[in-house]
Design an enzyme around this catalytic site. Structure first.
Site, short mmCIF file in Angstrom:
data_model
loop_
_atom_site.label_atom_id
_atom_site.label_comp_id
_atom_site.label_asym_id
_atom_site.label_seq_id
_atom_site.Cartn_x
_atom_site.Cartn_y
_atom_site.Cartn_z
N ASN A 47 0.83 -1.22 0.00
CA ASN A 47 0.00 0.00 0.00
C ASN A 47 0.87 1.26 0.00
O ASN A 47 0.52 2.26 -0.61
CB ASN A 47 -0.93 0.01 1.22
CG ASN A 47 -2.11 -0.92 1.01
OD1 ASN A 47 -3.11 -0.55 0.39
ND2 ASN A 47 -1.98 -2.15 1.46
N TRP A 48 1.96 1.18 0.66
CA TRP A 48 2.92 2.30 0.73
C TRP A 48 3.49 2.61 -0.67
O TRP A 48 3.45 3.73 -1.16
CB TRP A 48 4.00 1.91 1.72
CG TRP A 48 5.15 2.84 1.90
CD1 TRP A 48 5.22 4.16 1.56
CD2 TRP A 48 6.40 2.50 2.50
NE1 TRP A 48 6.43 4.68 1.92
CE2 TRP A 48 7.18 3.68 2.50
CE3 TRP A 48 6.94 1.34 3.05
CZ2 TRP A 48 8.47 3.71 3.02
CZ3 TRP A 48 8.22 1.39 3.57
CH2 TRP A 48 8.98 2.55 3.56
N HIS A 105 0.14 -9.55 -5.74
CA HIS A 105 0.86 -10.38 -4.77
C HIS A 105 1.29 -11.69 -5.43
O HIS A 105 1.81 -12.59 -4.74
CB HIS A 105 -0.04 -10.74 -3.59
CG HIS A 105 -0.53 -9.57 -2.77
ND1 HIS A 105 0.29 -8.54 -2.38
CD2 HIS A 105 -1.75 -9.29 -2.26
CE1 HIS A 105 -0.43 -7.68 -1.66
NE2 HIS A 105 -1.66 -8.11 -1.59
N SER A 135 3.72 -8.82 10.61
CA SER A 135 2.69 -7.96 10.04
C SER A 135 1.51 -8.78 9.53
O SER A 135 0.34 -8.43 9.75
CB SER A 135 3.32 -7.15 8.90
OG SER A 135 2.38 -6.28 8.32
N MET A 229 0.07 8.74 5.65
CA MET A 229 -0.83 7.71 5.09
C MET A 229 -1.81 7.20 6.14
O MET A 229 -2.97 6.94 5.84
CB MET A 229 -0.01 6.56 4.50
CG MET A 229 0.66 6.95 3.19
SD MET A 229 1.40 5.54 2.34
CE MET A 229 -0.06 4.65 1.78
N GLY A 248 4.48 0.20 10.86
CA GLY A 248 5.28 0.77 9.78
C GLY A 248 6.77 0.87 10.07
O GLY A 248 7.44 1.77 9.58
#
Ligand code: A3P
Length: 289
Positions: A47-48, A105, A135, A229, A248
């Site tokens: 997403n980053w 992915h 994560s 974000m 993060g």
């Protein structure tokens, strides 16, 4: 678990996000040479990097970042994850203007052949396996679409076998490693982007041939910071958007891994990945010891 996951070509996927019909249709997807692709295993920071890439694309089109581009399903014409969506998605994507942004992915052998035939540029994102597993564990218990885990130990056992959605991370790394030398592929690690975000943005822009003014460069770096974000997550990802922005950082694995689990993962990494080009890029000794 059986309702939540189905298997396609031996790899588990979440039923609510993917389908066998979708995978079948994806096989004949015709990529364009100017498509912009981000490849990364779940929880590697996709997403980053999506945020960085969509802003860079907006700049290349002389648009103001944030006005039109977003990784939010409701705001873009199609949800950017290639393997997520209905089987008709790929037909609709033929009507999208260039450059199209897409993330995935998937491993290279499960991507449409046209991506490699047309030499589409791919940004390959990888992350150290201990933080990635950490994560993924928290995310599995936060996202209803994924099987949840009562204990970290249960999750770790599945992570080290082939039970994770999108398959085994070590296999993912070995498969992508076969492509790591291709000139249309740029590899970046979560950790290097974290260490020097300004350099990461610069290198990515250069790779995709997008010139940036100093002001634009700073804007992309600022908009893609974890804090920015996370703050904007409801707007970009909906009401539960904050689950994509947990900590993060690096080395949060130290809060979960037992000594025995450390040994098991160190051994698996050493045997399977350490000697490869991607393995060396991950700086395992710095981030996982
Ligand atoms: P953590 O769970 O360790 O916090 P993905 O986007 O592939 O699902 O990856 C999610 C991971 O990337 C999460 O890791 C998340 O916090 C982290 N992340 C998301 N945006 C980030 C940013 N701008 N900077 C650093 N890390 C970020």
């Amino acid at each position: 678990r059986d309702d939540l996951v189905f298997s396609y070509k031996g790899i588990p996927y979440p039923t609510t996000l993917c389908s066998p019909e979708g995978f079948k249709a994806l096989e004949s997807f015709e990529a364009r040479s100017d498509d912009v692709i981000l490849a990364g295993y779940p929880k590697s920071g996709t997403n980053w990097l999506s945020q960085i890439l969509t802003d860079l694309i907006a700049i290349s089109q002389k648009k103001t970042p944030g006005e039109e581009s977003s990784v939010n399903a409701e705001k873009v014409d199609e949800f950017p994850y290639l393997e997520v969506g209905d089987a008709e998605k790929y037909e609709r994507m033929t009507k999208l203007p260039s450059p199209r942004f897409m993330a995935t992915h998937l491993r290279p052998e499960n991507l449409p052949k046209s991506i490699f035939k047309n030499k589409v540029k791919i940004l390959l994102l990888i992350r150290n396996p201990k933080d990635l597993a950490t994560s993924f564990y928290h995310f599995s218990n936060a996202l209803a679409a994924l099987p949840s885990y009562e204990t970290w130990d249960d999750f770790f056992t599945d992570f080290m076998t082939k039970k994770m959605c999108w398959g085994c991370y070590f296999e993912y790394l070995s498969e992508w490693n076969k492509y790591a030398d291709q000139e249309n592929i740029m590899t970046i690690t979560f950790e290097e982007a974290k260490e020097n975000p300004a350099l990461a943005v610069k290198n990515i822009a250069t790779f995709f041939g997008i010139p940036l003014t100093e002001e634009e460069h700073q804007l992309v770096v600022q908009r893609s910071s974890f804090q920015a974000m996370k703050k904007n997550s409801e707007k970009t990802h909906g009401s539960f958007g904050n689950i994509f922005f947990r900590k993060g950082g690096v080395t949060d694995w130290k809060n979960l891994f037992s000594e025995d689990q450390n040994k098991k993962m160190d051994k698996a990494f050493e045997e399977r990945i350490a000697g490869t080009k991607l393995g060396k890029k991950l700086k395992y000794d710095v981030y996982c010891k």
